[in-house]
Write a protein that holds these residues in place. Structure first.
Motif, PDB file in Angstrom:
ATOM      1  N   LYS A 186       4.716   8.937   8.049  1.00 32.29           N
ATOM      2  CA  LYS A 186       4.969   9.861   9.155  1.00 32.29           C
ATOM      3  C   LYS A 186       3.857   9.840  10.195  1.00 32.29           C
ATOM      4  O   LYS A 186       4.118   9.759  11.391  1.00 32.29           O
ATOM      5  N   ALA A 187       2.611   9.925   9.776  1.00 32.41           N
ATOM      6  CA  ALA A 187       1.500  10.004  10.727  1.00 32.41           C
ATOM      7  C   ALA A 187       1.153   8.644  11.326  1.00 32.41           C
ATOM      8  O   ALA A 187       0.791   8.559  12.496  1.00 32.41           O
ATOM      9  N   CYS A 188       1.274   7.572  10.532  1.00 36.66           N
ATOM     10  CA  CYS A 188       0.830   6.258  10.990  1.00 36.66           C
ATOM     11  C   CYS A 188       1.958   5.297  11.339  1.00 36.66           C
ATOM     12  O   CYS A 188       1.714   4.250  11.918  1.00 36.66           O
ATOM     13  N   GLY A 189       3.206   5.627  10.968  1.00 35.50           N
ATOM     14  CA  GLY A 189       4.346   4.838  11.379  1.00 35.50           C
ATOM     15  C   GLY A 189       4.713   3.633  10.537  1.00 35.50           C
ATOM     16  O   GLY A 189       5.505   2.793  10.963  1.00 35.50           O
ATOM     17  N   PHE A 190       4.188   3.530   9.322  1.00 39.66           N
ATOM     18  CA  PHE A 190       4.540   2.416   8.449  1.00 39.66           C
ATOM     19  C   PHE A 190       5.942   2.611   7.885  1.00 39.66           C
ATOM     20  O   PHE A 190       6.359   3.740   7.623  1.00 39.66           O
ATOM     21  N   ASN A 191       6.653   1.520   7.690  1.00 36.25           N
ATOM     22  CA  ASN A 191       7.955   1.542   7.026  1.00 36.25           C
ATOM     23  C   ASN A 191       7.757   1.345   5.534  1.00 36.25           C
ATOM     24  O   ASN A 191       6.849   0.618   5.112  1.00 36.25           O
ATOM     25  N   ALA A 192       8.625   1.944   4.746  1.00 32.24           N
ATOM     26  CA  ALA A 192       8.587   1.744   3.297  1.00 32.24           C
ATOM     27  C   ALA A 192       9.179   0.377   2.961  1.00 32.24           C
ATOM     28  O   ALA A 192      10.152  -0.044   3.586  1.00 32.24           O
ATOM     29  N   THR A 193       8.565  -0.307   2.022  1.00 36.54           N
ATOM     30  CA  THR A 193       9.065  -1.593   1.550  1.00 36.54           C
ATOM     31  C   THR A 193       8.884  -1.643   0.038  1.00 36.54           C
ATOM     32  O   THR A 193       8.107  -0.874  -0.523  1.00 36.54           O
ATOM     33  N   ASP A 194       9.577  -2.558  -0.583  1.00 39.98           N
ATOM     34  CA  ASP A 194       9.330  -2.816  -1.992  1.00 39.98           C
ATOM     35  C   ASP A 194       8.134  -3.753  -2.087  1.00 39.98           C
ATOM     36  O   ASP A 194       7.943  -4.623  -1.245  1.00 39.98           O
ATOM     37  N   ALA A 195       7.334  -3.559  -3.101  1.00 35.85           N
ATOM     38  CA  ALA A 195       6.180  -4.421  -3.328  1.00 35.85           C
ATOM     39  C   ALA A 195       5.958  -4.540  -4.827  1.00 35.85           C
ATOM     40  O   ALA A 195       6.502  -3.755  -5.592  1.00 35.85           O
ATOM     41  N   GLY A 196       5.184  -5.488  -5.201  1.00 33.37           N
ATOM     42  CA  GLY A 196       4.847  -5.668  -6.601  1.00 33.37           C
ATOM     43  C   GLY A 196       3.361  -5.555  -6.813  1.00 33.37           C
ATOM     44  O   GLY A 196       2.577  -5.780  -5.892  1.00 33.37           O
ATOM     45  N   LEU A 197       2.977  -5.203  -8.023  1.00 27.03           N
ATOM     46  CA  LEU A 197       1.570  -5.057  -8.364  1.00 27.03           C
ATOM     47  C   LEU A 197       1.366  -5.584  -9.765  1.00 27.03           C
ATOM     48  O   LEU A 197       2.116  -5.249 -10.683  1.00 27.03           O
ATOM     49  N   LEU A 198       0.372  -6.415  -9.931  1.00 24.08           N
ATOM     50  CA  LEU A 198       0.037  -6.992 -11.226  1.00 24.08           C
ATOM     51  C   LEU A 198      -1.440  -6.771 -11.478  1.00 24.08           C
ATOM     52  O   LEU A 198      -2.292  -7.241 -10.711  1.00 24.08           O
ATOM     53  N   ARG A 199      -1.772  -6.012 -12.502  1.00 26.25           N
ATOM     54  CA  ARG A 199      -3.172  -5.797 -12.863  1.00 26.25           C
ATOM     55  C   ARG A 199      -3.662  -7.023 -13.622  1.00 26.25           C
ATOM     56  O   ARG A 199      -3.050  -7.439 -14.602  1.00 26.25           O
ATOM     57  N   LEU A 200      -4.765  -7.605 -13.193  1.00 26.30           N
ATOM     58  CA  LEU A 200      -5.274  -8.838 -13.769  1.00 26.30           C
ATOM     59  C   LEU A 200      -6.334  -8.646 -14.843  1.00 26.30           C
ATOM     60  O   LEU A 200      -6.676  -9.588 -15.542  1.00 26.30           O
ATOM     61  N   ASN A 201      -6.886  -7.463 -14.972  1.00 26.75           N
ATOM     62  CA  ASN A 201      -7.858  -7.216 -16.048  1.00 26.75           C
ATOM     63  C   ASN A 201      -7.835  -5.766 -16.451  1.00 26.75           C
ATOM     64  O   ASN A 201      -7.291  -4.924 -15.873  1.00 26.75           O
TER      65      ASN A 201
ATOM     66  N   LEU B  95       0.354   9.788  -0.654  1.00 26.48           N
ATOM     67  CA  LEU B  95      -0.062   9.437   0.704  1.00 26.48           C
ATOM     68  C   LEU B  95       1.112   9.020   1.588  1.00 26.48           C
ATOM     69  O   LEU B  95       0.923   8.555   2.714  1.00 26.48           O
ATOM     70  N   ASN B  96       2.316   9.199   1.101  1.00 24.90           N
ATOM     71  CA  ASN B  96       3.506   8.793   1.830  1.00 24.90           C
ATOM     72  C   ASN B  96       3.591   9.442   3.216  1.00 24.90           C
ATOM     73  O   ASN B  96       3.846   8.767   4.211  1.00 24.90           O
ATOM     74  N   ASP B  97       3.381  10.746   3.304  1.00 22.84           N
ATOM     75  CA  ASP B  97       3.457  11.421   4.600  1.00 22.84           C
ATOM     76  C   ASP B  97       2.420  10.873   5.573  1.00 22.84           C
ATOM     77  O   ASP B  97       2.709  10.713   6.763  1.00 22.84           O
ATOM     78  N   PHE B  98       1.227  10.587   5.092  1.00 24.31           N
ATOM     79  CA  PHE B  98       0.186  10.058   5.971  1.00 24.31           C
ATOM     80  C   PHE B  98       0.588   8.693   6.522  1.00 24.31           C
ATOM     81  O   PHE B  98       0.617   8.492   7.735  1.00 24.31           O
ATOM     82  N   TYR B  99       0.892   7.751   5.642  1.00 26.35           N
ATOM     83  CA  TYR B  99       1.158   6.391   6.112  1.00 26.35           C
ATOM     84  C   TYR B  99       2.501   6.251   6.822  1.00 26.35           C
ATOM     85  O   TYR B  99       2.598   5.537   7.822  1.00 26.35           O
TER      86      TYR B  99
END
Length: 132
Positions: free
Chosen positions: A117-132, A111-115
């Motif tokens: 290029k089309a929507c103007g979001f900047n890429a950032t680093d983020a973290g994700l932790l699955r809790l279950n 979904l990179n092109d959508f968010y």
């Protein structure tokens, strides 16, 4: 095909649950969308053709200046017509008017092109932790 966007419209749980199942290719489960949106979301927008809900997006918030974009969805068969971009753009405008300063979104690489290029979001680093 004329698409009408409605900001903070009265949500029908069954209709939105069906759109969600269709858009994400999952099994239908009736969810309490209206209650959740009214409790946690700063804004939500639906895309309609006539009275048929064909797209949706919302943003939950922290009670301050940050909001988090969630559940961008467009009915199958209506992708690549600009509906998702219209939804996100309208949500951004509404949130800006409500005093939100930062809008966050997490998405999968396809979904990179959508968010970005089309929507103007900047890429950032983020973290994700699955809790279950």
């Amino acid at each position: 095909m004329t698409t009408n966007l409605r900001i903070r419209f009265t949500v029908d749980d069954e209709v939105l649950s069906r759109l969600h199942a269709d858009a994400f290719g999952s099994n239908y489960t009736l969810s309490p969308w209206r209650e959740r949106l009214e409790r946690h979301s700063r804004s939500w927008i639906g895309a309609f053709i006539d009275e048929r809900l064909i797209g949706f997006v919302h943003a939950i918030w922290d009670g301050g200046r940050h909001a988090f974009l969630l559940d961008t969805m467009v009915a199958p068969g209506l992708h690549r017509h600009g509906i998702g971009t219209q939804l996100v753009s309208a949500l951004v405008d509404d949130l800006r008017g409500l005093g939100i300063e930062w809008l966050h979104v997490d998405y999968e690489p396809h979904l990179n092109d959508f968010y970005r290029k089309a929507c103007g979001f900047n890429a950032t680093d983020a973290g994700l932790l699955r809790l279950n």
